[in-house]
Write an enzyme that holds these catalytic residues in place. Structure first.
Site, PDB file in Angstrom:
ATOM      1  N   ARG A 111       1.116  -1.566   0.096  1.00 32.76           N
ATOM      2  CA  ARG A 111       0.320   0.046  -0.149  1.00 32.76           C
ATOM      3  C   ARG A 111       0.790   1.678  -0.271  1.00 32.76           C
ATOM      4  NH1 ARG A 111      -1.838   0.966   4.506  1.00 32.76           N
ATOM      5  NH2 ARG A 111      -1.462  -0.831   5.521  1.00 32.76           N
ATOM      6  N   TYR A 260      -0.829  -4.083  -7.209  1.00 27.44           N
ATOM      7  CA  TYR A 260      -0.897  -4.631  -6.067  1.00 27.44           C
ATOM      8  C   TYR A 260      -2.386  -4.362  -5.060  1.00 27.44           C
ATOM      9  CZ  TYR A 260      -0.296  -5.217  -0.671  1.00 27.44           C
ATOM     10  OH  TYR A 260      -0.217  -5.521   0.690  1.00 27.44           O
ATOM     11  N   LYS A 269      -9.252  -1.923   1.027  1.00 28.91           N
ATOM     12  CA  LYS A 269      -8.885  -1.086   2.154  1.00 28.91           C
ATOM     13  C   LYS A 269     -10.419   0.008   1.969  1.00 28.91           C
ATOM     14  CE  LYS A 269      -5.239  -3.841   4.653  1.00 28.91           C
ATOM     15  NZ  LYS A 269      -6.113  -4.008   5.704  1.00 28.91           N
ATOM     16  N   HIS A 289     -11.167  -2.443  11.352  1.00 31.56           N
ATOM     17  CA  HIS A 289      -9.652  -3.172  10.629  1.00 31.56           C
ATOM     18  C   HIS A 289      -9.191  -4.270  11.532  1.00 31.56           C
ATOM     19  CE1 HIS A 289      -4.987  -2.830  10.069  1.00 31.56           C
ATOM     20  NE2 HIS A 289      -6.283  -3.683   9.198  1.00 31.56           N
ATOM     21  N   SER A 311      -1.758  -4.071  10.267  1.00 26.07           N
ATOM     22  CA  SER A 311      -1.821  -5.390   9.683  1.00 26.07           C
ATOM     23  C   SER A 311      -0.080  -6.117  10.053  1.00 26.07           C
ATOM     24  CB  SER A 311      -0.903  -4.407   7.823  1.00 26.07           C
ATOM     25  OG  SER A 311      -2.322  -4.302   7.677  1.00 26.07           O
ATOM     26  N   CYS A 313       0.409  -7.759  12.280  1.00 29.53           N
ATOM     27  CA  CYS A 313       0.619  -8.083  13.456  1.00 29.53           C
ATOM     28  C   CYS A 313       0.412  -9.094  14.421  1.00 29.53           C
ATOM     29  CB  CYS A 313       0.182  -6.959  13.980  1.00 29.53           C
ATOM     30  SG  CYS A 313       1.810  -5.518  14.028  1.00 29.53           S
ATOM     31  N   ASP A 336      -9.687  -9.647   9.380  1.00 31.49           N
ATOM     32  CA  ASP A 336      -8.967  -8.837   8.538  1.00 31.49           C
ATOM     33  C   ASP A 336     -10.242  -7.536   9.115  1.00 31.49           C
ATOM     34  OD1 ASP A 336      -6.787  -6.959   8.225  1.00 31.49           O
ATOM     35  OD2 ASP A 336      -8.113  -6.609   5.639  1.00 31.49           O
ATOM     36  N   ARG A 430       1.414 -12.342  -0.445  1.00 32.28           N
ATOM     37  CA  ARG A 430       0.646 -12.549   0.517  1.00 32.28           C
ATOM     38  C   ARG A 430       0.180 -13.872  -0.658  1.00 32.28           C
ATOM     39  NH1 ARG A 430      -2.091  -8.188   3.651  1.00 32.28           N
ATOM     40  NH2 ARG A 430      -0.476  -7.300   3.572  1.00 32.28           N
TER      41      ARG A 430
END
Length: 646
Positions: A111, A260, A269, A289, A311, A313, A336, A430
């Site tokens: 991002r 991406y 997002k 989130h 993200s 974590c 998420d 990913r």
């Protein structure tokens, strides 16, 4: 790589095939035109007048050679995969069932927060007014004029020579009162294939639109470099001019230059959080989130929990937890994003608006997340991981499952060994995989009414000072904890190093409007229904030798057990300066494989917390100022007073 002999839709993958013959093979026979542009696939009559108008405007702006109206079918998906194979965007992974590897331009791997903007008439609708001389970091604002100039400086003619795909998608179960519909227009088949995994996509969405005809407009183009040269893996992008724009008042998302996921899968997002949060404020709910999980104790009692972590974590690991405590069962609703709304009885209910997992690959392994590993090796698109000579994938963390003698090609397409001194997979590589494949997917994960939420967790990577778990004293204290969240930065965005960053509510990159107003909205939820308990967790505390104090993973179920007990109002806690922590005998540490020191897990160094409160105040005053509700400043002052008495 051995010659590909598989077939998709009975057409050899390597055979040359024209766009026209592809369309004819669908048996649609529906060649028509919009604005003089061929419809190469799909039926124009399926589009409502407002969707058709959006398509026509996009055609006039982007000037594609043809238009493909997505139906979400298996036939279509095979066609899209074949196109990407022929263009060199993906390679097959014959070791697994229907899995593929995409490798991006190294300049298009995450991002791009610095190029992500919210457009409102006035800047203070988007971001709080920072202290004089301080750069605001809680969002990027763009004026309506600059918004239009950014579009007109990039999009005219950007799809010449390409196909424009019209992707109808639903965030959330189709027809749910908590769900919302979007139309993404893109020139990327990678986006089409990924959106089919990440959202409910295709003809059923168009059928639903005929009942409501309300949708979010999302326009995306990968763009092309100004010199027209694609340097990496046939991955078109324009990193020098990448921009991601949101206009909440018009329910509009515009993204240019990046392929991406976080920048191009606009349901994720961009819609589910940035635009979603503005809709949630207007309608009185929360777009967050957060993961959603259900946990059942040995007595069969089940509760649902949401958790907000930055993200990379550990959200996916917690959402797919394999409990080490006997008799406990965790089931996954989402990993998420959570949309939460009070029902008519005042119960806060949540849905996962997504249909798939877009998870960080490195660190995911049989040891850390066996559930994810059992989920992802079927019907999955991997991006920027390494490729193995036996037709599989590899990333850091998979060492124990790597067969001997297998050769590895890194994410840049170069031969790799452990001695090479570089990473095999990009840190933000990913997997994009259907959620329904998860072996512990919750029975109610697609319940249109959502699941009832009993607890909300906040957390991040805090190597020192912050205990394993503590409970907020009240709803306003819990909102303060969310607003004051701090964590080590990760590879999910373009940040470098491991600095401690403020990441309120794990939403810092995703606020769709002024953060101070967002906090006020959170506080207002206490007047709308029965609010859950709020907790803060920290799996990442380290000792003086730099070793993690808590083993994490399956043992995190021990923390969840205590949370369940607190949700049942058991008196199994002690009051400390920062909130409520487990009494020494209340946290189940029996039969742990690693010896854990309770005192070290829950110690509260006075100097650390005095510094923490000072830094939180400095952050609030410099970044949010008077936009932050006074209740939050009051909670901070009270915390400071309690810490001073340690």
């Amino acid at each position: 790589m051995p010659e590909i002999v598989e077939k998709i839709n009975d057409v050899p993958l390597a055979s040359p095939i024209t766009r026209k013959s592809r369309a004819q093979q669908t048996n649609y026979g529906l060649y028509s035109h919009i604005c003089g542009t061929n419809i190469s696939y799909g039926n124009v009559s399926c589009l409502t007048s407002s969707v058709k108008a959006f398509v026509e405007e996009s055609i006039a702006l982007c000037q594609p050679d043809q238009v493909h109206i997505c139906d979400g079918s298996d036939v279509e998906n095979k066609m899209i995969l074949r196109i990407m194979l022929e263009e060199g965007t993906i390679i097959p992974l014959p070791k697994y069932e229907n899995c593929w590897l995409a490798r991006t331009n190294p300049a298009d791997v995450a991002r791009v927060e610095s190029r992500t903007f919210i457009c409102t008439e006035n800047i203070d609708e988007t971001i709080p007014t920072p202290k004089e001389g301080v750069r605001g970091t809680l969002g990027n604002w763009i004026s309506p004029d600059d918004f239009q100039q950014s579009i007109h400086g990039r999009f005219p003619g950007c799809m010449k020579g390409r196909t424009m795909y019209v992707v109808p998608f639903s965030m959330g179960p189709l027809g749910s009162p908590l769900s919302k519909i979007g139309i993404e227009i893109t020139d990327s088949p990678y986006v089409v294939a990924s959106m089919r995994i990440m959202a409910r996509m295709g003809t059923p969405v168009l059928d639903q639109l005929r009942k409501q005809d309300e949708f979010i407009r999302a326009l995306h183009s990968v763009g092309t470099p100004l010199n027209g040269i694609l340097e990496y893996f046939s991955w078109p992008c324009d990193p020098e001019r990448t921009i991601i724009l949101h206009n909440p008042s018009e329910n509009l998302i515009v993204s240019y230059g990046s392929g991406y996921g976080g920048n191009s899968l606009l349901g994720k997002k961009c819609f589910a959080l940035r635009i979603g949060s503005t809709i949630a404020k207007r309608e009185g709910w929360l777009a967050e989130h957060m993961l959603i999980l259900g946990i059942t104790n040995p007595d069969g009692e089940k509760k649902y929990i949401t958790a907000a972590f930055p993200s990379a974590c550990g959200k996916t690991n917690l959402a797919m937890l394999n409990p080490s405590l006997p008799g406990y069962k965790v089931e996954c609703v989402g990993d998420d994003i959570a949309w939460m709304k009070f029902d008519t009885e005042g119960v806060l209910r949540a849905i996962n608006p997504e249909n798939g997992f877009f998870g960080v690959a490195p660190g995911t392994s049989l040891e850390t997340n066996p559930i994810a590993m059992a989920t992802i090796f079927k019907n999955t698109i991997f991006t920027n991981v390494a490729y193995t000579s036996d037709g599989g994938v590899y990333w850091e963390g998979m060492e124990s499952s790597l067969a001997s003698g297998v050769q590895i090609t890194d994410w840049l397409g170069k031969p790799w060994t452990k001695e090479s001194g570089r990473l095999a997979a990009h840190p933000n590589s990913r997997f994009c995989t259907p959620a329904g494949q998860c072996p512990i997917i919750d029975l109610h994960w697609e319940d249109p009414q959502g699941v009832p939420i009993s607890a909300i967790l906040f957390g991040g990577r805090r190597p020192v000072g912050v205990p394993l778990i503590y409970e907020a004293r009240s709803w306003s204290h819990g909102v303060f904890i969310g607003a004051a969240m701090r964590s080590e930065s990760t590879a999910a965005a373009e940040h470098k190093g491991k600095a401690i960053m403020n990441d309120p509510f794990a939403m810092r990159p995703f606020f769709g409007y002024n953060f101070g107003h967002y906090v006020k909205h959170w506080l207002s939820m206490a007047n709308r229904g029965k609010v859950p308990k709020i907790f803060h967790v920290n799996w990442f505390r380290k000792d003086s030798n730099g070793k993690f104090v808590w083993p994490g993973y399956g043992d995190n179920s021990r923390v969840l057990e205590w949370i369940l007990r607190r949700c049942n109002e058991e008196h199994c806690y002690i009051d400390v300066a920062i909130g409520k922590i487990p009494a020494k005998s209340a946290l189940n540490l029996n039969n742990m494989k690693e010896v854990t020191d309770y005192e070290e897990l829950f110690s509260l160094p006075k100097e650390f917390w005095l510094q923490e409160t000072a830094e939180i105040r400095a952050y609030f005053e410099s970044q949010v100022g008077s936009d932050l509700p006074q209740e939050i400043y009051n909670e901070l002052s009270q915390l400071r007073e309690r810490v001073a008495q340690i």
